[in-house]
Design an enzyme around this catalytic site. Sequence first.
Site, mmCIF file in Angstrom:
data_model
loop_
_atom_site.group_PDB
_atom_site.id
_atom_site.type_symbol
_atom_site.label_atom_id
_atom_site.label_comp_id
_atom_site.label_asym_id
_atom_site.label_seq_id
_atom_site.Cartn_x
_atom_site.Cartn_y
_atom_site.Cartn_z
ATOM 1 N N ILE A 96 0.811 -1.225 0.000
ATOM 2 C CA ILE A 96 0.000 0.000 0.000
ATOM 3 C C ILE A 96 0.843 1.274 0.000
ATOM 4 C CG2 ILE A 96 -1.953 -1.130 1.134
ATOM 5 C CD1 ILE A 96 -1.102 0.194 3.745
ATOM 6 N N LYS A 97 2.086 1.163 0.495
ATOM 7 C CA LYS A 97 3.037 2.293 0.518
ATOM 8 C C LYS A 97 2.413 3.561 1.108
ATOM 9 C CE LYS A 97 5.801 0.674 -3.407
ATOM 10 N NZ LYS A 97 4.969 -0.458 -3.860
ATOM 11 N N ARG A 98 1.693 3.428 2.200
ATOM 12 C CA ARG A 98 1.104 4.585 2.853
ATOM 13 C C ARG A 98 2.159 5.283 3.716
ATOM 14 N NH1 ARG A 98 -2.409 3.130 -0.411
ATOM 15 N NH2 ARG A 98 -4.630 2.986 0.081
#
Length: 285
Positions: A96-98
């Site tokens: 998700i690379k949040r």
Amino acid sequence: MPTSFGSRLKSAFDTHGQLCVGIDPHAALLDDWGLPDSVEGLTSFSDAVLSATAGRVGIIKPQVSFFERFGSRGFAVLESVCQKATEAGQVVIMDIKRGDIGSTMDAYFDAWLGKSAPFVCDAVTVSPFLGIESLNGFMAEANERGKGVIVLTATSNPEGAALQQAKTNDGNTLSASIWNRLGELNSVTGVPGQPGPFGAVIGATLKLKTFQLESVLGEQNSTPTPILAPGFGAQGARLQDIERLFGGSTGNVIASVSRSVLATGAAGLDDAIDSAKAELAEGLA
């Protein structure tokens, strides 16, 4: 206490090896598979990958963006994918690379790793480039729930190099500072003999010394930092070279493949996975 992410990851390694298969249903790939670029195509693609990996691959990594582009119906497919994979005993890493601060990051935790999260997964990828300290609360809560957090550390995209190789006040590159911090956290929170709960995304195509990551090639502490390594296959890194690439950290590498396996289509998926597993086993022998 919940079972730790490190324990589940080690079990996956011991049972099925270190291969991770990405689920990346982008439009061109759906077309190559003869599937419509629709929720129906997304579902067929995902089910085929799950069917081919169940009982043979211990780790899957859905790329959330390819589900998100279909809105709520795409997220419903993703929920189903994660539930089915979990029931099949697979470790699910949500790509998700949040990365944010404060209450926004708290909300991301609730969505992906919280007790009532709609998505069932074991770990997520996050970005530290608003300052790794901005992840402190997220990481602490994840560890309490037995979840993993895998932090972008040294990525293979050329645009990232200038930032990730920039020097910090202590003279280290930013990548090295992130790696060192993860090692510190794992030594405090991890279980000896298992990978720690906090991992690093490190591209398999990189020359690690340019990021001051020589320590990746050396000895690890008793609770090593797991490494999610994209770049094998289509991007050019070879699974059989894993030990040359990662040295002393090889046993903690999650070797991620996507296009090189998925490009074969549903009919060739089983053979492509077997080939990838055999090549990785050769590199680990």
